[in-house]
Design a protein around this motif. Structure first.
Motif, PDB file in Angstrom:
ATOM      1  N   UNK A  95      30.430   2.087  49.635  1.00  0.00           N
ATOM      2  CA  UNK A  95      30.864   1.785  48.296  1.00  0.00           C
ATOM      3  C   UNK A  95      29.700   1.968  47.330  1.00  0.00           C
ATOM      4  N   UNK A  96      29.889   2.706  46.286  1.00  0.00           N
ATOM      5  CA  UNK A  96      28.860   2.944  45.287  1.00  0.00           C
ATOM      6  C   UNK A  96      28.766   1.778  44.317  1.00  0.00           C
ATOM      7  N   UNK A  97      27.556   1.545  43.847  1.00  0.00           N
ATOM      8  CA  UNK A  97      27.325   0.488  42.858  1.00  0.00           C
ATOM      9  C   UNK A  97      26.586   1.090  41.677  1.00  0.00           C
ATOM     10  N   UNK A  98      27.046   0.765  40.502  1.00  0.00           N
ATOM     11  CA  UNK A  98      26.353   1.157  39.281  1.00  0.00           C
ATOM     12  C   UNK A  98      26.256  -0.082  38.416  1.00  0.00           C
ATOM     13  N   UNK A  99      25.040  -0.446  38.050  1.00  0.00           N
ATOM     14  CA  UNK A  99      24.838  -1.632  37.231  1.00  0.00           C
ATOM     15  C   UNK A  99      23.838  -1.313  36.140  1.00  0.00           C
ATOM     16  N   UNK A 100      24.032  -1.917  34.998  1.00  0.00           N
ATOM     17  CA  UNK A 100      23.068  -1.755  33.912  1.00  0.00           C
ATOM     18  C   UNK A 100      23.039  -3.027  33.084  1.00  0.00           C
ATOM     19  N   UNK A 101      21.882  -3.277  32.498  1.00  0.00           N
ATOM     20  CA  UNK A 101      21.700  -4.417  31.598  1.00  0.00           C
ATOM     21  C   UNK A 101      20.799  -3.945  30.472  1.00  0.00           C
ATOM     22  N   UNK A 102      20.936  -4.584  29.336  1.00  0.00           N
ATOM     23  CA  UNK A 102      20.168  -4.185  28.165  1.00  0.00           C
ATOM     24  C   UNK A 102      19.051  -5.184  27.867  1.00  0.00           C
ATOM     25  N   UNK A 103      17.904  -4.662  27.490  1.00  0.00           N
ATOM     26  CA  UNK A 103      16.811  -5.530  27.066  1.00  0.00           C
ATOM     27  C   UNK A 103      17.052  -6.104  25.673  1.00  0.00           C
ATOM     28  N   UNK A 104      18.081  -5.636  24.968  1.00  0.00           N
ATOM     29  CA  UNK A 104      18.404  -6.245  23.674  1.00  0.00           C
ATOM     30  C   UNK A 104      18.985  -7.646  23.862  1.00  0.00           C
ATOM     31  N   UNK A 105      19.478  -7.918  25.083  1.00  0.00           N
ATOM     32  CA  UNK A 105      19.972  -9.249  25.429  1.00  0.00           C
ATOM     33  C   UNK A 105      19.436  -9.626  26.811  1.00  0.00           C
ATOM     34  N   UNK A 106      18.120  -9.907  26.902  1.00  0.00           N
ATOM     35  CA  UNK A 106      17.542 -10.216  28.213  1.00  0.00           C
ATOM     36  C   UNK A 106      18.117 -11.510  28.780  1.00  0.00           C
ATOM     37  N   UNK A 107      18.111 -11.600  30.097  1.00  0.00           N
ATOM     38  CA  UNK A 107      18.585 -12.813  30.765  1.00  0.00           C
ATOM     39  C   UNK A 107      17.577 -13.954  30.635  1.00  0.00           C
ATOM     40  N   UNK A 108      16.316 -13.587  30.517  1.00  0.00           N
ATOM     41  CA  UNK A 108      15.258 -14.587  30.386  1.00  0.00           C
ATOM     42  C   UNK A 108      14.119 -13.998  29.571  1.00  0.00           C
ATOM     43  N   UNK A 109      13.487 -14.844  28.759  1.00  0.00           N
ATOM     44  CA  UNK A 109      12.304 -14.461  28.000  1.00  0.00           C
ATOM     45  C   UNK A 109      11.220 -15.475  28.334  1.00  0.00           C
ATOM     46  N   UNK A 110      10.071 -14.984  28.751  1.00  0.00           N
ATOM     47  CA  UNK A 110       8.920 -15.864  29.015  1.00  0.00           C
ATOM     48  C   UNK A 110       7.852 -15.543  27.991  1.00  0.00           C
ATOM     49  N   UNK A 111       7.495 -16.541  27.219  1.00  0.00           N
ATOM     50  CA  UNK A 111       6.482 -16.359  26.175  1.00  0.00           C
ATOM     51  C   UNK A 111       5.160 -16.953  26.619  1.00  0.00           C
ATOM     52  N   UNK A 112       4.090 -16.340  26.161  1.00  0.00           N
ATOM     53  CA  UNK A 112       2.737 -16.805  26.420  1.00  0.00           C
ATOM     54  C   UNK A 112       1.903 -16.357  25.229  1.00  0.00           C
TER      55      UNK A 112
END
Length: 118
Positions: free
Chosen positions: A1-18
């Motif tokens: 079974x083929x999988x294709x996934x994509x996510x955008x950095x315009x809406x990141x799942x997490x942001x870590x600031x320093x």
């Protein structure tokens, strides 16, 4: 079974600031991909070391520099610099800092899952 996934950095799942930067993270399948932005003046040993609690960065980075320049010094003294359009691989045990007055933006495919995680 083929999988294709994509996510955008315009809406990141997490942001870590320093200080002098941040990392935006997305998970695609089993991979965590990070888009890191390091501002002029950023240095790992000053800005991330207090979060990591190690003497040098212990993450292995495999990435691509989109803009800016970064200088890296390994614990054994080897050093180098990377800039726009360059793919990089940095083993654990290093310090790094931004060169010049332009932010360094890079995509990292291996080293940001636990980077700057409090």
């Amino acid at each position: 079974m083929s999988v294709l996934a994509s996510k955008s950095f315009t809406e990141p799942e997490e942001v870590r600031e320093f200080p002098h930067g941040h990392v935006d993270l997305v998970t695609v399948g089993d991979a965590t991909v990070g888009r890191a932005e390091f501002e002029p003046g950023w240095r790992w040993s000053q800005d991330v070391k207090p979060i990591a609690g190690t003497d040098s960065c212990q993450a292995a980075h495999t990435g691509y520099i989109l803009s800016g320049r970064m200088h890296v010094v390994m614990d054994d003294g080897a050093e180098g610099e990377a800039g726009p359009g360059e793919a990089i691989m940095v083993e654990p045990g290093h310090d790094a800092w931004i060169v010049g007055d332009e932010p360094c933006v890079m995509l990292d495919f291996t080293g940001l899952r636990d980077y700057a995680k409090k």
